[in-house]
Design a protein around this motif. Sequence first.
Motif, PDB file in Angstrom:
ATOM      1  N   PHE A 132       0.815  -1.209   0.000  1.00 19.24           N
ATOM      2  CA  PHE A 132       0.000   0.000   0.000  1.00 19.24           C
ATOM      3  C   PHE A 132       0.850   1.262   0.000  1.00 19.24           C
ATOM      4  O   PHE A 132       0.325   2.359  -0.173  1.00 19.24           O
ATOM      5  CB  PHE A 132      -0.973  -0.019   1.180  1.00 19.24           C
ATOM      6  CG  PHE A 132      -2.078  -1.016   0.998  1.00 19.24           C
ATOM      7  CD1 PHE A 132      -3.193  -0.717   0.233  1.00 19.24           C
ATOM      8  CD2 PHE A 132      -1.979  -2.276   1.561  1.00 19.24           C
ATOM      9  CE1 PHE A 132      -4.193  -1.655   0.042  1.00 19.24           C
ATOM     10  CE2 PHE A 132      -2.978  -3.216   1.381  1.00 19.24           C
ATOM     11  CZ  PHE A 132      -4.093  -2.906   0.615  1.00 19.24           C
TER      12      PHE A 132
ATOM     13  N   GLY B  29     -11.121   1.405  -3.163  1.00 19.31           N
ATOM     14  CA  GLY B  29     -10.770   0.172  -3.843  1.00 19.31           C
ATOM     15  C   GLY B  29     -12.023  -0.458  -4.426  1.00 19.31           C
ATOM     16  O   GLY B  29     -13.149  -0.052  -4.123  1.00 19.31           O
TER      17      GLY B  29
ATOM     18  N   TYR C   5      -6.629  -0.337  -5.851  1.00 22.17           N
ATOM     19  CA  TYR C   5      -6.676  -1.558  -5.043  1.00 22.17           C
ATOM     20  C   TYR C   5      -7.859  -2.399  -5.477  1.00 22.17           C
ATOM     21  O   TYR C   5      -8.992  -1.908  -5.564  1.00 22.17           O
ATOM     22  CB  TYR C   5      -6.790  -1.256  -3.542  1.00 22.17           C
ATOM     23  CG  TYR C   5      -6.954  -2.533  -2.723  1.00 22.17           C
ATOM     24  CD1 TYR C   5      -5.932  -3.480  -2.687  1.00 22.17           C
ATOM     25  CD2 TYR C   5      -8.136  -2.813  -2.041  1.00 22.17           C
ATOM     26  CE1 TYR C   5      -6.082  -4.659  -1.986  1.00 22.17           C
ATOM     27  CE2 TYR C   5      -8.289  -3.991  -1.333  1.00 22.17           C
ATOM     28  CZ  TYR C   5      -7.252  -4.916  -1.317  1.00 22.17           C
ATOM     29  OH  TYR C   5      -7.402  -6.097  -0.643  1.00 22.17           O
TER      30      TYR C   5
ATOM     31  N   ASP D 141      -9.851  -6.181  -4.740  1.00 23.39           N
ATOM     32  CA  ASP D 141     -10.008  -7.112  -3.625  1.00 23.39           C
ATOM     33  C   ASP D 141     -10.873  -8.309  -4.029  1.00 23.39           C
ATOM     34  O   ASP D 141     -12.031  -8.149  -4.427  1.00 23.39           O
ATOM     35  CB  ASP D 141     -10.668  -6.374  -2.455  1.00 23.39           C
ATOM     36  CG  ASP D 141     -10.701  -7.191  -1.190  1.00 23.39           C
ATOM     37  OD1 ASP D 141      -9.713  -7.131  -0.435  1.00 23.39           O
ATOM     38  OD2 ASP D 141     -11.709  -7.886  -0.953  1.00 23.39           O
TER      39      ASP D 141
ATOM     40  N   VAL E  70      -2.550  -2.638  -6.458  1.00 25.72           N
ATOM     41  CA  VAL E  70      -2.353  -3.544  -5.330  1.00 25.72           C
ATOM     42  C   VAL E  70      -3.456  -4.595  -5.401  1.00 25.72           C
ATOM     43  O   VAL E  70      -4.640  -4.254  -5.503  1.00 25.72           O
ATOM     44  CB  VAL E  70      -2.403  -2.795  -3.989  1.00 25.72           C
ATOM     45  CG1 VAL E  70      -2.202  -3.767  -2.830  1.00 25.72           C
ATOM     46  CG2 VAL E  70      -1.354  -1.686  -3.959  1.00 25.72           C
TER      47      VAL E  70
END
Length: 323
Positions: free
Chosen positions: A3, A17, A64, A66, A92
């Motif tokens: 991060f 994100g 980001y 997820d 990420v």
Amino acid sequence: MPFARLATATTPTCHIGLGLAAVGRPGYITLGRDRDLGENRSADALRTRTHELLDAAYAQGVRYFDAARSYGRSEEFLADWLNAHPDIDDVVVGSKWGYTYTAGWSADAETHEVKDHSLAAYERQRAETDALLGDRLDLYQIHSVTPDSPALTDKDLHARLAEAAAQGLTIGFSTSGPAQADAIRAALAVTADGEPLFRTVQSTYNILEHSAGPALAEAHDAGLTVIVKEGMANGRLAEAHAPEALRAVAAATGLGCDAVALAWILRQPWAGVVLSGAATLTQLASNLHAPAVDLDPEQLTRLATLTEDPRAYWERRGQLPWH
């Protein structure tokens, strides 16, 4: 810490994100999802939808993404997108282990996922994740840790996670349930070779349920990156279901209930990343207006009236149907 890549980002959306829980499988508990996805929920249809969301999110500054082993084929869809964009190296990528997807691509399955925080489950699911995401995986989280989770006390598991950390993988955990704060504080005490094991925490936090706030602040102060999930309370804060107080504040700002709900979270100084769980491009675009919302004291006071008892909140969440 992966991060750290976001530390120099200057786009307003760098702290938002994209979570893939709602588009990686045909059934989920978000209200209105049957309308959002329509009738065609084939793997190809959801793969295309996921890629469209990832394209739009990336273009608008989201960095980001997820996923989780239990989010159907979310890791596969994300891996396909990453492989199609080998030039993208500034995102990420996080995923989770600890739940196994068992619905067989059906929204009507009796059981959609099975929890297992054992070392054997980690080994099996880590291999499955590696086969898809390989070295693109930055963060691997234990999925939905509760105070009684064996993952908090299993030293053999801690040793294996520490090995992964030594090889460059960031290790984190997510939490669920009315005792999130207890789980967070217990996880902060977990060490391996004398060093804290976890570097991130992902917890439910929203206008209705924010009991984990003090513990998340402690985690931030301890050096963990805090990721907030379920900021929309599984659709309960979306326009169609939002309580009147939220609708009134949104009307005053000229933006959507969702943007206000996410903006309320972004105000927290410990919130590193706030997840959008958008299932449509329209929802995503509206979510990404959150950084532009400026809430005044009177509006914050009005939103504070919406707080629910944590146990009542989680009981209601447990009753939401899989659409």
